[in-house]
Design an enzyme around this catalytic site. Structure first.
Site, short mmCIF file in Angstrom:
data_model
loop_
_atom_site.label_atom_id
_atom_site.label_comp_id
_atom_site.label_asym_id
_atom_site.label_seq_id
_atom_site.Cartn_x
_atom_site.Cartn_y
_atom_site.Cartn_z
N LYS A 85 -20.89 -5.33 -0.42
CA LYS A 85 -20.07 -4.51 0.46
C LYS A 85 -18.91 -3.89 -0.32
O LYS A 85 -18.64 -4.28 -1.46
CB LYS A 85 -19.53 -5.35 1.61
CG LYS A 85 -18.62 -6.49 1.17
CD LYS A 85 -18.16 -7.34 2.34
CE LYS A 85 -17.24 -8.45 1.84
NZ LYS A 85 -16.70 -9.27 2.95
N ARG A 130 -12.41 -14.81 13.60
CA ARG A 130 -12.59 -13.39 13.30
C ARG A 130 -13.86 -12.98 14.02
O ARG A 130 -13.88 -12.97 15.23
CB ARG A 130 -12.63 -13.19 11.78
CG ARG A 130 -12.28 -11.80 11.31
CD ARG A 130 -12.23 -11.72 9.79
NE ARG A 130 -13.45 -12.15 9.13
CZ ARG A 130 -13.66 -12.07 7.83
NH1 ARG A 130 -12.71 -11.59 7.03
NH2 ARG A 130 -14.79 -12.48 7.30
N TYR A 132 10.87 6.30 -11.69
CA TYR A 132 11.44 6.51 -10.36
C TYR A 132 12.40 5.38 -9.97
O TYR A 132 12.15 4.21 -10.25
CB TYR A 132 10.32 6.57 -9.31
CG TYR A 132 9.62 7.90 -9.21
CD1 TYR A 132 10.30 9.05 -8.87
CD2 TYR A 132 8.26 7.99 -9.47
CE1 TYR A 132 9.65 10.27 -8.78
CE2 TYR A 132 7.59 9.20 -9.37
CZ TYR A 132 8.30 10.34 -9.02
OH TYR A 132 7.64 11.54 -8.93
N MET A 189 2.37 7.65 -8.97
CA MET A 189 1.04 8.02 -8.48
C MET A 189 0.05 8.24 -9.61
O MET A 189 -1.11 7.81 -9.52
CB MET A 189 1.12 9.28 -7.62
CG MET A 189 -0.22 9.69 -7.04
SD MET A 189 -0.16 11.19 -6.03
CE MET A 189 0.73 10.61 -4.60
#
Length: 375
Positions: free
Chosen positions: A46, A144, A264, A317
Site C-alpha cells: 500500500k 479503528r 528562513y 521547500m
C-alpha cells in the site's frame, strides 16, 4: 515489469537521485519469510509500496516468492493486478460502496470490517457475481477498522448463511513495535478466541513488528510492510537491509561569517566562519521540515566525501543548507552529490530529528527525483 532499471525524470533535470535496491528488497522478503515459516509471508504494498513505486516493487517481491499482497485501496489493487495477474490481492480499507464491480473485474478480495460491508458483499455475490472470497477483519484493540468481537461471534454463528467463502480472518496489532507492551498479549488472546470460532479459515495478525516478534503472533500468514523496505519495525530489532539511497545535488558552495544567520527565520546562526553547501531538495521532495536545525536543536545530517555533515538552518521547500566546513575544499564542489539516505543514514534517523516515524519519511519521498531501480 521484468526490466533491470526503471527511471523517471532525467538526472540532469532533477535535484536528486533516488536509487532503489531490488536485491535488498528481495533479501528482506526472504529474511522475513524465513522468520515467519511455516506461516506464509505476504507483502504489504500500500502507499505506492511505501513510496518506492508499486509496480516495480511488487514485481520484485513476486520474483522473491511473495504470492499474497495487501493494498489499501481498490485503485492500488487495479494497478497491482496489471503487473501481477496471478497474485492474491486483499484490499485493507474495506468494501467501497459502488466499487463492487471493480473488485469482481480485478479479482480483488475485500477485507470486510463491518456488518454492513459483509451484508453488501454477500448480496453482491448472491445477486450476480457468485461466491467471491473475502477476508473478515476483527478489531481486537486498535479501535479503528474491524468487527466488534460480539459481531464476530454473531457472524460465526451464521457463517453458513453467507454467500461467499471467508478466505482469511485478520486483525491488526496496535503496539507490537513496543516490546512487552501488555496490549499485544491481550490482542493475541482475543484473536485466538475469535479464530477458534472459524475452524479451517486461515488467520493473520502479524505486521512487520509482529513478524519480527513472538512466533505466537504469526498464525497462518504474516503481513510485513515497513521491514521489507528497510525501515525499523521494532525498537529492539535492527532494521533489515536498506532499500533506498537518496543523493542530493550540491547547487552552490558559499561562506558565512561567524554571527550571520542561515535560512528562513534566521533560525540558526553560524558559530564560526562556516562553509555551507546548498542542496537542491526540500520539504516538497519529502525531507521533513522539522528535521532542520536551529540554535536550539540539532537537525539531521547528510554524508559528503565520507563525512557526516549537519544541516544548518531550516529546511525550505526546495533547498537545504549543510555545514561542510570540516570537509576538505578539494573534496566537495558544486555538482557533486550528498547522500541523505544511505551510507549509514536511514529513514529512521531523519524521522527521529523530525519527531515522526520512518514510515512517514519513506512514503513522503517526492516525485521530483531521478528514480532508478537496480538488482
Amino acid at each position: 515489469m521484468n526490466e533491470r532499471n526503471v527511471t523517471t525524470l532525467p538526472l540532469e533535470e532533477t535535484g536528486g537521485r533516488l536509487t532503489l535496491d531490488g536485491g535488498a528488497l528481495a533479501a528482506n522478503y526472504a529474511a522475513l519469510a524465513a522468520r515467519a515459516a511455516p506461516a506464509e509471508c505476504a507483502a504489504v504494498v500500500k502507499g505506492d509500496a511505501y513510496g518506492l513505486g508499486l509496480e516495480p516493487a511488487a514485481a520484485r517481491l513476486w520474483q522473491a516468492g511473495a504470492r499474497t499482497f495487501f493494498v489499501a485501496l481498490p485503485i492500488e489493487g487495479r494497478r497491482l493486478r496489471a503487473v501481477l495477474p496471478e497474485a492474491t490481492i486483499y484490499v485493507l480499507n474495506g468494501l467501497f460502496a459502488g466499487a463492487e464491480p471493480v473488485y469482481l473485474a480485478q479479482k480483488l478480495r475485500p477485507v470486510l470490517g463491518s456488518v454492513e460491508e459483509i451484508e453488501r458483499w454477500s448480496a453482491f455475490c448472491r445477486g450476480r457475481a457468485g461466491p467471491l472470497p473475502a477476508a473478515i477483519h476483527v478489531d481486537t484493540g486498535m479501535n479503528r477498522l474491524g468487527l466488534a468481537p460480539t459481531d464476530a461471534i454473531g457472524l460465526a454463528d451464521r457463517r453458513d448463511e453467507l454467500a461467499f467463502p471467508v478466505a482469511l480472518i485478520l486483525s491488526h496489532l496496535a503496539c507490537a513495535d513496543e516490546p512487552s507492551h501488555p496490549l499485544t498479549m491481550r490482542q493475541l488472546e482475543d484473536f485466538r478466541a475469535i479464530v477458534a470460532l472459524f475452524p479451517g479459515v486461515p488467520a493473520s495478525l502479524a505486521n512487520s513488528a509482529g513478524t519480527l516478534g513472538d512466533p505466537a503472533l504469526h498464525f497462518d500468514l504474516v503481513r510485513p510492510g515497513i521491514a521489507l523496505y528497510g525501515g525499523r519495525a521494532r525498537a529492539d530489532v535492527s532494521a533489515l537491509r536498506p532499500v533506498v539511497r537518496l543523493e542530493l545535488r550540491i547547487v552552490q558552495l558559499r561562506d558565512v561569517h561567524e554571527g550571520e544567520p542561515v535560512g528562513y527565520g534566521a533560525a540558526q546562526t553560524a558559530r564560526r566562519h562556516t562553509r555551507i553547501a546548498v542542496l537542491s531538495a526540500g520539504y516538497a521532495d519529502g525531507l521533513p521540515r522539522l528535521a532542520g536545525s536551529s540554535d536550539l536543536r540539532r537537525g539531521a545530517a547528510v554524508m559528503i566525501a565520507g563525512r557526516r555533515c549537519p544541516l544548518i538552518g531550516r529546511i525550505s521547500m526546495d533547498l537545504i543548507t549543510v555545514d561542510v566546513t570540516d570537509v576538505p575544499a578539494d573534496e566537495v564542489q558544486a555538482g557533486d552529490f550528498a547522500t541523505a539516505l544511505g551510507a549509514g543514514i536511514g529513514v529512521d534517523d531523519w524521522a527521529r530529528h523530525a519527531e515522526t516515524i520512518g514510515y512517514e519519511v519513506l512514503t513522503s519521498l517526492g516525485r521530483r527525483y531521478h528514480r532508478v531501480w537496480h538488482d
